[in-house]
Motif scaffolding. Structure first.
Motif, short mmCIF file in Angstrom:
data_model
loop_
_atom_site.label_atom_id
_atom_site.label_comp_id
_atom_site.label_asym_id
_atom_site.label_seq_id
_atom_site.Cartn_x
_atom_site.Cartn_y
_atom_site.Cartn_z
N VAL A 133 0.85 -1.18 0.00
CA VAL A 133 0.00 0.00 0.00
C VAL A 133 0.89 1.24 0.00
CG1 VAL A 133 -1.77 1.29 1.27
CG2 VAL A 133 -1.80 -1.21 1.29
N GLU A 134 0.64 2.14 -0.93
CA GLU A 134 1.32 3.43 -0.94
C GLU A 134 0.29 4.48 -0.57
OE1 GLU A 134 3.54 4.22 -4.48
OE2 GLU A 134 4.39 2.21 -4.49
N ALA A 135 0.55 5.17 0.53
CA ALA A 135 -0.38 6.19 1.02
C ALA A 135 0.39 7.19 1.87
CB ALA A 135 -1.48 5.54 1.87
N ALA A 136 -0.01 8.44 1.77
CA ALA A 136 0.57 9.53 2.57
C ALA A 136 2.11 9.54 2.49
CB ALA A 136 0.12 9.41 4.03
N GLY A 137 2.64 9.27 1.30
CA GLY A 137 4.08 9.34 1.10
C GLY A 137 4.86 8.18 1.67
N ARG A 138 4.18 7.12 2.07
CA ARG A 138 4.85 5.97 2.66
C ARG A 138 4.37 4.68 2.00
NH1 ARG A 138 6.71 4.52 8.38
NH2 ARG A 138 6.66 2.27 8.34
N THR A 139 5.29 3.73 1.87
CA THR A 139 4.95 2.41 1.35
C THR A 139 4.95 1.43 2.51
OG1 THR A 139 5.97 2.93 -0.77
CG2 THR A 139 5.63 0.60 -0.26
N SER A 140 3.89 0.65 2.62
CA SER A 140 3.83 -0.38 3.66
C SER A 140 3.44 -1.70 3.03
CB SER A 140 2.86 0.01 4.78
OG SER A 140 1.55 0.21 4.28
N HIS A 141 3.93 -2.77 3.62
CA HIS A 141 3.73 -4.12 3.11
C HIS A 141 2.97 -4.93 4.14
CE1 HIS A 141 6.67 -3.01 0.06
NE2 HIS A 141 7.44 -2.59 1.04
N TRP A 142 1.95 -5.67 3.67
CA TRP A 142 1.03 -6.40 4.56
C TRP A 142 0.93 -7.85 4.11
CZ3 TRP A 142 -0.52 -3.61 8.71
CH2 TRP A 142 -0.28 -2.23 8.63
N GLN A 143 1.56 -8.74 4.90
CA GLN A 143 1.53 -10.17 4.62
C GLN A 143 0.18 -10.75 5.03
OE1 GLN A 143 3.93 -12.40 7.31
NE2 GLN A 143 3.63 -14.33 6.24
N ILE A 144 -0.29 -11.74 4.27
CA ILE A 144 -1.55 -12.42 4.57
C ILE A 144 -1.25 -13.88 4.87
CG2 ILE A 144 -3.78 -13.15 3.64
CD1 ILE A 144 -3.48 -10.66 1.71
N ALA A 145 -1.74 -14.36 6.00
CA ALA A 145 -1.67 -15.78 6.35
C ALA A 145 -3.07 -16.20 6.81
CB ALA A 145 -0.65 -16.01 7.46
N VAL A 146 -3.41 -17.44 6.55
CA VAL A 146 -4.76 -17.92 6.86
C VAL A 146 -4.67 -19.31 7.48
CG1 VAL A 146 -6.98 -18.58 5.84
CG2 VAL A 146 -5.75 -16.61 4.95
N THR A 147 -5.49 -19.56 8.49
CA THR A 147 -5.72 -20.93 8.95
C THR A 147 -7.09 -21.33 8.44
OG1 THR A 147 -6.65 -20.25 11.08
CG2 THR A 147 -4.29 -20.67 11.02
N SER A 148 -7.18 -22.53 7.96
CA SER A 148 -8.42 -22.98 7.33
C SER A 148 -9.51 -23.25 8.36
CB SER A 148 -8.18 -24.24 6.50
OG SER A 148 -7.69 -25.28 7.30
N ALA A 149 -10.74 -23.26 7.86
CA ALA A 149 -11.89 -23.64 8.68
C ALA A 149 -11.76 -25.12 9.04
CB ALA A 149 -13.18 -23.38 7.91
N PRO A 150 -12.33 -25.54 10.15
CA PRO A 150 -12.28 -26.96 10.51
C PRO A 150 -12.81 -27.83 9.36
CG PRO A 150 -13.17 -25.68 12.32
CD PRO A 150 -13.05 -24.75 11.15
N GLY A 151 -12.03 -28.85 9.01
CA GLY A 151 -12.43 -29.76 7.94
C GLY A 151 -12.06 -29.31 6.55
#
Length: 140
Positions: free
Chosen positions: A39-57
């Motif tokens: 994301v580039e906003a307000a003169g700054r770049t930030s990075h956002w990792q996504i991790a997921v645990t699955s629903a049961p089953g």
């Protein structure tokens, strides 16, 4: 909910924020984390990792994303004006995602608002009604 779908939802949420540009990690050549957004906003770049645990089953590989399980929506959040502080991007991303959510999200916990934030500092844990959990982590 699978990571690719979360990435798509976050790309849409971030694109709705005024004055931002957003892209998937793959578009930046970032391969350390397979799913995430820049994301580039307000003169700054930030990075956002996504991790997921699955629903049961469920498993996170193969096949289509399972049908969404809908339930009561958590309280809405107001998206703040974006600044160079990652906490504003954290809150804005989650607020926009919550606003667009049809009811898959059961709760959202922002790391920057915790009395003792985790080592990652900024991010969120999103619990879904299907039992899956999404972790959005600010990474360098």
């Amino acid at each position: 909910m699978r990571p690719a779908r979360v990435q798509h939802l976050l790309l849409d949420a971030a694109a709705a924020l005024p004055g931002t540009s957003v892209r998937a990690f793959a578009a930046d050549g970032r391969t350390r984390h397979p799913f995430g957004i820049t994301v580039e906003a307000a003169g700054r770049t930030s990075h956002w990792q996504i991790a997921v645990t699955s629903a049961p089953g469920e498993t996170l590989t193969g096949g289509d994303d399972p049908a969404p399980v809908l339930g009561e929506k958590p309280p809405a959040m107001e998206a703040p004006a974006l600044t160079d502080d990652p906490a504003t991007v954290e809150r804005a991303l989650v607020a926009q995602w919550l606003a667009a959510d049809p009811g898959e999200i059961a709760s959202a916990d922002l790391y920057s608002t915790r009395p003792a934030p985790p080592a990652v500092g900024h991010g969120a844990t999103i619990d879904c009604h299907d039992g899956s959990r999404v972790f959005i982590n600010h990474v360098r």
